[in-house]
Design an enzyme around this catalytic site. Structure first.
Site, PDB file in Angstrom:
ATOM      1  N   LYS A  22       0.840  -1.210   0.000  1.00 53.19           N
ATOM      2  CA  LYS A  22       0.000   0.000   0.000  1.00 53.19           C
ATOM      3  C   LYS A  22       0.872   1.256   0.000  1.00 53.19           C
ATOM      4  CE  LYS A  22      -1.838   1.765   3.965  1.00 53.19           C
ATOM      5  NZ  LYS A  22      -1.557   3.200   4.110  1.00 53.19           N
ATOM      6  N   ASN A  23       1.803   1.308   0.926  1.00 50.26           N
ATOM      7  CA  ASN A  23       2.549   2.560   1.077  1.00 50.26           C
ATOM      8  C   ASN A  23       3.591   2.774  -0.020  1.00 50.26           C
ATOM      9  OD1 ASN A  23       0.966   3.212   3.196  1.00 50.26           O
ATOM     10  ND2 ASN A  23       2.448   2.668   4.786  1.00 50.26           N
ATOM     11  N   ARG A  92      -4.479   9.933   3.042  1.00 48.56           N
ATOM     12  CA  ARG A  92      -3.292  10.736   3.360  1.00 48.56           C
ATOM     13  C   ARG A  92      -2.431  10.982   2.107  1.00 48.56           C
ATOM     14  NH1 ARG A  92      -1.131  14.264   6.959  1.00 48.56           N
ATOM     15  NH2 ARG A  92       1.111  14.198   6.841  1.00 48.56           N
ATOM     16  N   CYS A 116      -5.984   7.699   8.377  1.00 47.28           N
ATOM     17  CA  CYS A 116      -6.416   7.198   9.685  1.00 47.28           C
ATOM     18  C   CYS A 116      -6.134   8.219  10.773  1.00 47.28           C
ATOM     19  CB  CYS A 116      -5.666   5.905   9.999  1.00 47.28           C
ATOM     20  SG  CYS A 116      -6.260   4.503   9.057  1.00 47.28           S
ATOM     21  N   ARG A 121      -0.854  14.553  12.424  1.00 49.20           N
ATOM     22  CA  ARG A 121      -0.453  14.422  11.017  1.00 49.20           C
ATOM     23  C   ARG A 121      -0.449  15.751  10.250  1.00 49.20           C
ATOM     24  NH1 ARG A 121      -2.554   8.840   8.509  1.00 49.20           N
ATOM     25  NH2 ARG A 121      -0.426   8.801   7.757  1.00 49.20           N
ATOM     26  N   PRO A 122       0.323  16.729  10.707  1.00 48.58           N
ATOM     27  CA  PRO A 122       0.383  17.997   9.978  1.00 48.58           C
ATOM     28  C   PRO A 122       1.134  17.842   8.650  1.00 48.58           C
ATOM     29  CG  PRO A 122       1.965  17.993  11.785  1.00 48.58           C
ATOM     30  CD  PRO A 122       1.217  16.695  11.871  1.00 48.58           C
ATOM     31  N   ASP A 124       3.267  20.483   7.609  1.00 52.53           N
ATOM     32  CA  ASP A 124       4.185  21.622   7.614  1.00 52.53           C
ATOM     33  C   ASP A 124       5.535  21.320   6.937  1.00 52.53           C
ATOM     34  OD1 ASP A 124       4.408  19.895   9.819  1.00 52.53           O
ATOM     35  OD2 ASP A 124       5.460  21.376  11.028  1.00 52.53           O
ATOM     36  N   ASP A 305       3.785   1.093  11.888  1.00 49.31           N
ATOM     37  CA  ASP A 305       2.671   0.382  11.242  1.00 49.31           C
ATOM     38  C   ASP A 305       2.536  -1.064  11.721  1.00 49.31           C
ATOM     39  OD1 ASP A 305       2.176   2.671   9.877  1.00 49.31           O
ATOM     40  OD2 ASP A 305       3.009   1.995   7.966  1.00 49.31           O
ATOM     41  N   ILE A 327       6.110   7.661  16.826  1.00 47.14           N
ATOM     42  CA  ILE A 327       5.796   8.326  15.556  1.00 47.14           C
ATOM     43  C   ILE A 327       4.406   8.961  15.595  1.00 47.14           C
ATOM     44  CG2 ILE A 327       5.753   8.084  13.032  1.00 47.14           C
ATOM     45  CD1 ILE A 327       8.457   7.243  14.189  1.00 47.14           C
ATOM     46  N   ARG A 397      -8.929  -0.562   3.902  1.00 43.42           N
ATOM     47  CA  ARG A 397      -8.103   0.501   3.308  1.00 43.42           C
ATOM     48  C   ARG A 397      -6.747  -0.036   2.879  1.00 43.42           C
ATOM     49  NH1 ARG A 397      -9.233   6.102   5.846  1.00 43.42           N
ATOM     50  NH2 ARG A 397      -7.722   6.578   4.255  1.00 43.42           N
TER      51      ARG A 397
HETATM   52  N1  EPU Z   1       5.097  15.037  10.495  1.00 43.29           N
HETATM   53  C1  EPU Z   1       5.023  16.375  10.802  1.00 43.29           C
HETATM   54  N2  EPU Z   1       4.885  17.267   9.779  1.00 43.29           N
HETATM   55  C2  EPU Z   1       4.811  16.867   8.473  1.00 43.29           C
HETATM   56  C3  EPU Z   1       4.896  15.487   8.166  1.00 43.29           C
HETATM   57  C4  EPU Z   1       5.041  14.595   9.194  1.00 43.29           C
HETATM   58  O1  EPU Z   1       5.094  16.774  11.969  1.00 43.29           O
HETATM   59  O2  EPU Z   1       4.692  17.729   7.590  1.00 43.29           O
HETATM   60  C5  EPU Z   1       5.258  14.056  11.594  1.00 43.29           C
HETATM   61  C6  EPU Z   1       4.015  13.157  11.728  1.00 43.29           C
HETATM   62  O3  EPU Z   1       3.003  13.760  12.491  1.00 43.29           O
HETATM   63  C7  EPU Z   1       4.605  11.934  12.381  1.00 43.29           C
HETATM   64  C8  EPU Z   1       6.015  11.850  11.772  1.00 43.29           C
HETATM   65  O4  EPU Z   1       6.305  13.153  11.274  1.00 43.29           O
HETATM   66  O5  EPU Z   1       4.730  12.137  13.763  1.00 43.29           O
HETATM   67  C9  EPU Z   1       6.162  10.840  10.649  1.00 43.29           C
HETATM   68  O6  EPU Z   1       5.164  11.041   9.669  1.00 43.29           O
HETATM   69  P1  EPU Z   1       5.406  10.670   8.140  1.00 43.29           P
HETATM   70  O7  EPU Z   1       5.314  11.910   7.357  1.00 43.29           O
HETATM   71  O8  EPU Z   1       6.648   9.846   8.032  1.00 43.29           O
HETATM   72  O9  EPU Z   1       4.151   9.758   7.850  1.00 43.29           O
HETATM   73  P2  EPU Z   1       3.201   9.780   6.569  1.00 43.29           P
HETATM   74  O10 EPU Z   1       3.984  10.037   5.361  1.00 43.29           O
HETATM   75  O11 EPU Z   1       2.009  10.594   6.866  1.00 43.29           O
HETATM   76  C10 EPU Z   1       3.549   7.250   6.012  1.00 43.29           C
HETATM   77  C11 EPU Z   1       2.649   6.063   5.849  1.00 43.29           C
HETATM   78  C12 EPU Z   1       2.099   5.668   7.207  1.00 43.29           C
HETATM   79  C13 EPU Z   1       3.269   5.342   8.125  1.00 43.29           C
HETATM   80  C14 EPU Z   1       4.225   6.538   8.214  1.00 43.29           C
HETATM   81  C15 EPU Z   1       5.469   6.266   9.035  1.00 43.29           C
HETATM   82  C16 EPU Z   1       1.756   6.331   3.653  1.00 43.29           C
HETATM   83  C17 EPU Z   1       0.598   6.642   2.770  1.00 43.29           C
HETATM   84  N3  EPU Z   1       1.567   6.389   4.952  1.00 43.29           N
HETATM   85  O12 EPU Z   1       2.722   8.272   6.562  1.00 43.29           O
HETATM   86  O13 EPU Z   1       1.320   4.501   6.991  1.00 43.29           O
HETATM   87  O14 EPU Z   1       2.793   5.045   9.402  1.00 43.29           O
HETATM   88  O15 EPU Z   1       4.629   6.929   6.880  1.00 43.29           O
HETATM   89  O16 EPU Z   1       6.135   5.184   8.550  1.00 43.29           O
HETATM   90  O17 EPU Z   1       2.832   6.024   3.170  1.00 43.29           O
HETATM   91  C18 EPU Z   1      -0.310   2.904   7.539  1.00 43.29           C
HETATM   92  O18 EPU Z   1       0.032   2.274   6.530  1.00 43.29           O
HETATM   93  O19 EPU Z   1      -1.087   2.427   8.402  1.00 43.29           O
HETATM   94  C19 EPU Z   1       0.202   4.259   7.733  1.00 43.29           C
HETATM   95  C20 EPU Z   1      -0.361   5.119   8.571  1.00 43.29           C
END
Ligand code: EPU
Length: 419
Positions: A22-23, A92, A116, A121-122, A124, A305, A327, A397
């Site tokens: 998925k990711n 997302r 989810c 999940r900002p 920024d 995850d 995380i 999902r």
């Molecule tokens: N974060 C910020 N600001 C940002 C982006 C991230 O503060 O602009 C913080 C997040 O709040 C979190 C940390 O940085 O505390 C890591 O977030 P990341 O950006 O790495 O996560 P993501 O890209 O939103 C992807 C996966 C998630 C997985 C995470 C971490 C996808 C579509 N989603 O999310 O997958 O948990 O990386 O490995 O690739 C899942 O599959 O269940 C899932 C949630």
């Protein structure tokens, strides 16, 4: 309303083909928007997050159709750069269209992405990075409005190795003049997968899978066919199901390096792991051992995850375990549900303290997120009696045919409808 009915206590055994990741596929779908030609993604999982991502593409003018096991995206023409509506808000990954559209046409209007509810999940890091590359980004009426007269390559140091921000910068880098360098980049195998597909499209990207990624060349429109890696989290999830049922399963995968971080933890719990280029066999011959301390971390650490699924396993392990979630702050949703089943867990300051109990008992449970939902299935499989999991849509999902797969391995889980 749909529910999963689970009758636990059956040993899972047999061979299972693990779905595409998925990711990994989500950023590949966003990358297809950069290719003004046809992109064919093989081994594409049939899951609702993929459909949401492709619905967004269809709405802006791409032609998308499914072939057996593949998704075909013709992005030669688009008529809009507005990424909004229910589809965009519910996934997302839609945030990745920001980098892709800026690279392709210098303009995007985006709803804030959904996904989810596992934390704040900002976005920024995404916005700061794209601004540094020359995009003018403002928030208007709760939408992200992005404009650019030409992105420029620069050095971006991420405050945290965010998976999504790394992917968005890579996608934007495809339209930037000069060299884009990402420092403190995420190293997840899904990032490497994105870079591999972009390289097939003609891009020049060095350092994928390391902390420093250097993007120097753009893509050239051409028909591209790419087969997505196996889902390491799905493999880990089925392994957990085998662990709690004293099972023995053989998962067919296509990239074994991606399981780093998961396998070590499984071995520490006393699971037997046999691991080859295209398979991972997981068997549990005795009660699972508790883990005195495990923390979630960016790759190559133990992935967030897998945290909920691990919690279900440790609930019935021999001894006391501690899990620290680093995380996503709301990833302990399932604790209340596991308590209903007789688990002994309390949480404090981002840590879950788990006293393993000999067995859980079936109960009525609510899925509140994708991985938490899968963890409840695992708990149900381990327990005595019937477990009902409400809101299975969360699980769909990310997991393709999860009930079918578990039943094939000898479990007993069925989707049913209630009033
Ligand atoms: N974060 C910020 N600001 C940002 C982006 C991230 O503060 O602009 C913080 C997040 O709040 C979190 C940390 O940085 O505390 C890591 O977030 P990341 O950006 O790495 O996560 P993501 O890209 O939103 C992807 C996966 C998630 C997985 C995470 C971490 C996808 C579509 N989603 O999310 O997958 O948990 O990386 O490995 O690739 C899942 O599959 O269940 C899932 C949630």
């Amino acid at each position: 309303m749909h529910i999963y009915n689970i009758y636990g206590g059956r040993r899972l055994r047999g061979e299972l083909y693990i779905q595409g990741s998925k990711n990994a596929v989500i950023p590949l779908i966003a990358a297809a928007l950069l290719n003004k030609d046809v992109t064919i993604i093989d081994n594409c999982p049939q899951i609702s997050d993929v459909y949401r991502m492709t619905d967004v593409l269809t709405r802006i003018g791409c032609i998308v159709h499914r072939e057996e096991g593949a998704i075909v995206i013709d992005a030669s023409q688009i008529h809009s750069n507005m990424i909004y509506g229910q589809c965009a808000r519910s996934v997302r990954g839609s945030v990745l269209y920001m980098g892709a559209l800026l690279a392709r046409c210098g303009y995007a209007v985006m709803d804030f992405p959904g996904g989810c509810h596992i934390g704040k999940r900002p976005v920024d890091y995404h916005i700061d990075a794209l601004r540094k590359m020359g995009a003018d980004i403002s928030i208007e009426e709760n939408r992200i409005v992005c404009k650019s007269r030409g992105l420029k390559g620069c050095v971006i140091r991420l405050p945290f190795p965010s998976v999504g921000a790394t992917e968005n910068i890579i996608l934007a880098g495809m339209g930037a003049c000069g060299i884009t360098v990402i420092e403190n980049a995420a190293r997840e195998p899904e990032i490497t997968e994105l870079c591999r597909m972009l390289s097939k499209m003609g891009a020049r990207i060095d350092g994928a899978g390391t902390q420093t990624i250097r993007i120097s060349g753009r893509i050239v429109p051409r028909e591209v066919r790419y087969s997505v890696m196996s889902d390491r989290i799905a493999a880990g999830t089925y392994a957990c199901a085998a662990a709690v049922t004293g099972g023995d399963i053989y998962c067919l995968i296509n990239r074994n390096d991606a399981m780093t971080g998961i396998v070590d933890i499984f071995r520490s719990m006393g699971l037997n792991i046999d691991y080859g280029n295209d398979y991972i066999r997981v068997s549990a011959h005795r009660r699972i051992k508790a883990l005195s301390y495990v923390r979630t971390e960016p790759y190559p650490g133990f992935p967030t995850d897998m945290q909920s699924q691990l919690m279900s396993v440790l609930s019935v392990a021999d001894g006391n375990s501690v899990i620290e979630e680093n995380i996503f702050e709301n990833r302990f949703h399932i604790v209340d549900e596991l308590l209903k089943m007789g688990a002994d867990i309390h949480t404090e300051n981002g840590r879950a303290y788990i006293k393993g109990v000999p067995a859980l008992s079936g109960s009525e449970l609510y899925a509140k997120d994708l991985r938490g939902g899968a963890a409840l299935i695992i708990a149900g499989l381990s327990s005595e009696g019937r477990t009902v999991v409400y809101d299975p849509g969360y699980i769909d999902r990310g997991y393709e045919n999860i009930a079918h797969n578990i039943n094939m391995l000898g479990g007993n889980i069925h989707l049913a409808q209630t009033e």
